[in-house]
Design a protein around this motif. Structure first.
Motif, PDB file in Angstrom:
ATOM      1  N   ASP A 108      -9.193  -7.503  83.056  1.00 31.76           N
ATOM      2  CA  ASP A 108      -8.789  -6.179  82.597  1.00 31.76           C
ATOM      3  C   ASP A 108      -8.839  -5.216  83.771  1.00 31.76           C
ATOM      4  OD1 ASP A 108      -8.671  -7.247  80.049  1.00 31.76           O
ATOM      5  OD2 ASP A 108     -10.674  -6.578  79.514  1.00 31.76           O
ATOM      6  N   TYR A 109      -8.066  -4.132  83.677  1.00 31.49           N
ATOM      7  CA  TYR A 109      -7.981  -3.163  84.758  1.00 31.49           C
ATOM      8  C   TYR A 109      -8.144  -1.745  84.240  1.00 31.49           C
ATOM      9  CZ  TYR A 109      -5.745  -7.079  87.105  1.00 31.49           C
ATOM     10  OH  TYR A 109      -5.481  -8.302  87.631  1.00 31.49           O
ATOM     11  N   ARG A 148      -7.113   2.080  85.713  1.00 34.30           N
ATOM     12  CA  ARG A 148      -6.563   2.958  86.743  1.00 34.30           C
ATOM     13  C   ARG A 148      -7.332   4.266  86.601  1.00 34.30           C
ATOM     14  NH1 ARG A 148      -2.732   2.508  90.027  1.00 34.30           N
ATOM     15  NH2 ARG A 148      -1.737   0.805  88.918  1.00 34.30           N
ATOM     16  N   GLU A 151     -10.815  -3.702  88.822  1.00 34.90           N
ATOM     17  CA  GLU A 151     -10.677  -4.942  88.060  1.00 34.90           C
ATOM     18  C   GLU A 151     -12.003  -5.302  87.404  1.00 34.90           C
ATOM     19  OE1 GLU A 151     -10.191  -9.574  89.252  1.00 34.90           O
ATOM     20  OE2 GLU A 151      -8.838  -8.162  90.235  1.00 34.90           O
ATOM     21  N   LYS A 185      -9.201   5.462  78.002  1.00 34.00           N
ATOM     22  CA  LYS A 185      -8.439   6.478  78.723  1.00 34.00           C
ATOM     23  C   LYS A 185      -9.048   7.860  78.477  1.00 34.00           C
ATOM     24  CE  LYS A 185      -3.875   8.503  79.126  1.00 34.00           C
ATOM     25  NZ  LYS A 185      -2.484   8.473  78.699  1.00 34.00           N
ATOM     26  N   ALA A 238      -5.848   5.167  82.791  1.00 32.94           N
ATOM     27  CA  ALA A 238      -5.234   4.146  81.945  1.00 32.94           C
ATOM     28  C   ALA A 238      -6.142   2.923  81.926  1.00 32.94           C
ATOM     29  CB  ALA A 238      -3.855   3.758  82.480  1.00 32.94           C
ATOM     30  N   VAL A 239      -6.163   2.232  80.794  1.00 34.20           N
ATOM     31  CA  VAL A 239      -6.926   0.993  80.662  1.00 34.20           C
ATOM     32  C   VAL A 239      -5.960  -0.085  80.230  1.00 34.20           C
ATOM     33  CG1 VAL A 239      -8.817  -0.144  79.440  1.00 34.20           C
ATOM     34  CG2 VAL A 239      -9.014   2.275  80.029  1.00 34.20           C
ATOM     35  N   HIS A 240      -5.880  -1.168  81.022  1.00 33.74           N
ATOM     36  CA  HIS A 240      -4.990  -2.277  80.728  1.00 33.74           C
ATOM     37  C   HIS A 240      -5.822  -3.507  80.392  1.00 33.74           C
ATOM     38  CE1 HIS A 240      -1.609  -5.015  80.955  1.00 33.74           C
ATOM     39  NE2 HIS A 240      -2.352  -5.776  81.721  1.00 33.74           N
ATOM     40  N   ARG A 241      -5.541  -4.090  79.261  1.00 36.03           N
ATOM     41  CA  ARG A 241      -6.260  -5.278  78.827  1.00 36.03           C
ATOM     42  C   ARG A 241      -5.270  -6.443  78.700  1.00 36.03           C
ATOM     43  NH1 ARG A 241      -8.949  -1.079  76.231  1.00 36.03           N
ATOM     44  NH2 ARG A 241     -11.210  -1.179  76.475  1.00 36.03           N
ATOM     45  N   ASP A 242      -5.558  -7.547  79.363  1.00 31.84           N
ATOM     46  CA  ASP A 242      -4.758  -8.762  79.216  1.00 31.84           C
ATOM     47  C   ASP A 242      -5.276  -9.529  78.026  1.00 31.84           C
ATOM     48  OD1 ASP A 242      -3.180  -8.261  81.420  1.00 31.84           O
ATOM     49  OD2 ASP A 242      -4.484  -9.368  82.793  1.00 31.84           O
TER      50      ASP A 242
END
Length: 72
Positions: free
Chosen positions: A3-4, A6, A36, A45, A67-71
């Motif tokens: 997960d990331y 920004r 990461e 966020k 921003a929060v990115h989840r795979d």
């Protein structure tokens, strides 16, 4: 799973600054960074959190999650 987050580093604690100085009075590097995580990110966020800034390498830096990115 990776997960990331920004995040913006608006008010880093530069070397030589006392922890007694309020965050809003510290000069900032203003960098937007990508952090990461192997586990789920601990924020959403808009949250303000503390972590190491990948740009200036400051530990316990005050960061704002953009921003929060989840795979998933």
């Amino acid at each position: 799973m990776t997960d990331y987050i920004r995040a913006r580093h608006p008010c880093p604690e530069n070397d030589g600054f006392s922890d007694d100085i309020p965050d809003e009075q510290l000069p900032g590097c203003g960098e937007t960074v990508l952090i990461e995580y192997r586990e789920a990110p601990p924020v959403e966020k808009g949250d303000i959190f503390r972590d190491t800034c990948p740009s200036c390498k400051r530990h316990n830096a005050r960061l704002e999650a953009l921003a929060v990115h989840r795979d998933d």
